[in-house]
Design a protein around this motif. Structure first.
Motif, short mmCIF file in Angstrom:
data_model
loop_
_atom_site.label_atom_id
_atom_site.label_comp_id
_atom_site.label_asym_id
_atom_site.label_seq_id
_atom_site.Cartn_x
_atom_site.Cartn_y
_atom_site.Cartn_z
N SER A 171 -16.12 -15.52 42.78
CA SER A 171 -15.29 -15.69 41.59
C SER A 171 -13.82 -15.62 41.95
O SER A 171 -13.15 -14.63 41.69
CB SER A 171 -15.64 -14.63 40.57
N ILE A 172 -13.32 -16.66 42.56
CA ILE A 172 -11.93 -16.65 43.00
C ILE A 172 -10.97 -16.53 41.81
O ILE A 172 -9.85 -16.06 41.95
CB ILE A 172 -11.63 -17.88 43.90
N GLY A 173 -11.47 -16.86 40.63
CA GLY A 173 -10.66 -16.71 39.41
C GLY A 173 -10.47 -15.27 38.99
O GLY A 173 -9.84 -14.98 37.97
N MET A 174 -11.02 -14.34 39.76
CA MET A 174 -10.97 -12.92 39.39
C MET A 174 -10.10 -12.11 40.32
O MET A 174 -9.92 -10.92 40.11
CB MET A 174 -12.37 -12.32 39.51
N LEU A 175 -9.61 -12.72 41.40
CA LEU A 175 -9.02 -11.88 42.45
C LEU A 175 -7.49 -11.87 42.42
O LEU A 175 -6.83 -12.90 42.34
CB LEU A 175 -9.53 -12.33 43.82
N SER A 176 -6.97 -10.65 42.53
CA SER A 176 -5.54 -10.43 42.42
C SER A 176 -4.92 -10.24 43.80
O SER A 176 -5.64 -10.02 44.77
CB SER A 176 -5.33 -9.15 41.61
N PRO A 194 -7.41 -7.68 47.53
CA PRO A 194 -8.72 -7.02 47.35
C PRO A 194 -9.80 -8.07 47.09
O PRO A 194 -9.55 -9.05 46.40
CB PRO A 194 -8.51 -6.16 46.10
N ALA A 195 -10.96 -7.86 47.67
CA ALA A 195 -12.12 -8.71 47.35
C ALA A 195 -13.24 -7.80 46.88
O ALA A 195 -13.86 -7.10 47.68
CB ALA A 195 -12.55 -9.53 48.56
N VAL A 196 -13.44 -7.77 45.60
CA VAL A 196 -14.39 -6.83 45.00
C VAL A 196 -15.46 -7.62 44.27
O VAL A 196 -15.16 -8.56 43.56
CB VAL A 196 -13.66 -5.92 43.97
N LYS A 242 -24.23 -6.49 47.73
CA LYS A 242 -24.10 -5.28 46.89
C LYS A 242 -23.14 -4.26 47.52
O LYS A 242 -23.21 -3.96 48.69
CB LYS A 242 -25.49 -4.65 46.69
N GLY A 243 -22.22 -3.79 46.71
CA GLY A 243 -21.29 -2.76 47.18
C GLY A 243 -20.06 -3.31 47.88
O GLY A 243 -19.21 -2.55 48.35
N THR A 244 -19.93 -4.63 47.97
CA THR A 244 -18.77 -5.19 48.68
C THR A 244 -17.49 -4.87 47.92
O THR A 244 -17.37 -5.13 46.71
CB THR A 244 -18.94 -6.72 48.84
N ASP A 245 -16.57 -4.24 48.62
CA ASP A 245 -15.32 -3.81 48.02
C ASP A 245 -14.34 -3.61 49.16
O ASP A 245 -14.34 -2.56 49.81
CB ASP A 245 -15.56 -2.50 47.24
N MET A 246 -13.58 -4.66 49.46
CA MET A 246 -12.68 -4.55 50.62
C MET A 246 -11.28 -5.00 50.26
O MET A 246 -11.05 -5.63 49.21
CB MET A 246 -13.22 -5.38 51.79
N ILE A 247 -10.35 -4.65 51.13
CA ILE A 247 -8.98 -5.14 50.97
C ILE A 247 -8.58 -5.83 52.27
O ILE A 247 -8.72 -5.25 53.35
CB ILE A 247 -8.00 -3.99 50.68
#
Ligand code: IPM
Ligand code: MG
Length: 360
Positions: A260-265, A109-111, A128-133
């Motif tokens: 923020s690559i430190g945030m992505l799972s 996911p990239a949110v 704004k609103g970017t939320d993809m997998i």
């Protein structure tokens, strides 16, 4: 009585150990808040396993993972092993682990977190609103095809083969359609069908599978164009599905959009509920051991574990809400900090999230 879930934990190299320590605190907190119990066993993996056991994926580690319900992985690799022969490289262990465990599907996911919008290099109005997998095929293609060199009159020639079978494409594409159906019902299938035969087969299979998902809006995007569209209209993507190497590249691009690559799972899945969960970031050897790493990607990977392997939606959402609360309260590790005063160490960030879990 809660059923005990077995989790194999592979800390790996660099910052892997520090971020995993924080995730383990979160698991402990889950046991105190919910009716769950974990049996955690650690295994050597990556560079440290090369040093201590002579292989990046010792057979004992593979067995440990096979017996587990899920695997939590920190990160692998570092300059120390960069010049090793292929079989003694951490990355070789990672590829073997994916293959051996049948993890053909990689979900990234990239949110964009609203409160971190400024961390991106992309303008807020575009972002704004970017939320993809990104759904990446993980056990086929050029990564796993025949590789060899031969001597010719022109000197050495190196060959990497890219091969895909219909069934390999079908299973990953079906999964991507399923994910899209549960989200905003938009799927972008990325290929290079104007040049590659594997891509032409890929597109045919996508078209065939699409007939079962008339409710999902499908677009085919050529990979070079997709790289561009990700920068131009990131918020318009919902689910992207693509082959192994394109997915490797595009998922890094999608991750960096968020700043923020430190945030992505991420989750790697096969058949059934078993999965491997790891942060998208690498082992960051330059900051290892300094308590500078952001543990959020690993902690959010745990949330994915609860969601996808354990079907514990309430726990997953508690972890996600706790992370959001901690960020909204202004807590930052140095990778996402605005001012030096506000900086938390890796372990302070872990503690803050654990504390917030009790209040959200
Ligand atoms: C990733 C990494 C790996 C990959 C490397 C470390 C082998 O880049 O997980 O994206 O290319 O798959
Ligand atoms: Mg990669």
């Amino acid at each position: 009585m809660a059923k005990v879930k077995k989790i194999a934990v592979l800390r790996g190299d660099g910052i892997g150990s520090e971020v995993v320590t924080e995730a383990l605190k979160v698991l402990e907190k889950c046991e105190s808040l919910f009716d769950v119990k974990f049996e955690i066993e650690e295994g050597l993996f990556g560079g440290i396993a090369i040093d201590e056991a002579g292989s990046p994926l010792p057979s004992s580690t593979l067995e440990l993972c096979k017996k587990a319900d899920a695997v939590l992985l920190g990160a692998v690799g570092g300059p120390k092993w960069d010049n090793n022969p292929k079989e003694l490289r951490p990355e070789t262990g990672l590829l073997a682990l994916r293959k051996e465990l049948g993890l053909y599907s990689n979900i990234r996911p990239a949110v964009v977190f609203d409160c971190l919008m400024d961390a991106s290099t992309i303008k807020p109005e575009v972002l704004k609103g970017t939320d993809m997998i990104v759904v990446r095929e993980l056990t086929g293609g050029i990564y796993f095809g025949d590789k060899f060199r031969k001597d010719t009159a022109e000197g050495q020639v190196a060959v990497d083969t890219c091969a895909y079978s219909e069934s390999e494409v079908e299973r990953i594409v079906t999964q991507a359609f399923e994910i899209a159906r549960k989200r905003n019902k938009k799927l972008a299938s990325v290929d290079k069908a104007n040049v590659l035969e594997t891509s032409r087969l890929w597109r045919e299979v996508v078209e065939k599978v699409a007939t079962d998902y008339p409710d999902v809006e499908l677009e085919h995007v050529l990979v070079d164009n997709c790289a561009m569209q990700l920068l131009r209209r990131p918020a318009s993507f919902d689910v992207i599905v693509t082959e192994n190497m394109f997915g490797d590249i595009l998922s890094d691009e999608a991750a960096m959009l968020t700043g923020s690559i430190g945030m992505l799972s991420s989750a790697s899945l096969g058949e059934g509920s078993f999965g491997l969960y790891e942060p998208v970031h690498g082992s960051a050897p330059d900051i290892a051991g300094e308590q500078l790493a952001n543990p959020i990607a690993t902690i959010l990977s745990l949330a994915l574990m609860f969601q996808l392997s354990f079907d514990e939606q309430e726990i997953a959402s508690t972890i996600e809400k706790a992370v959001k609360k901690v960020l909204d309260d202004g807590n930052r590790t140095s990778d996402i900090a605005v001012s030096p005063e506000s900086k938390l160490t890796t372990s302070q960030m872990g503690d803050a999230i654990v504390e917030a879990m009790g209040t959200v």
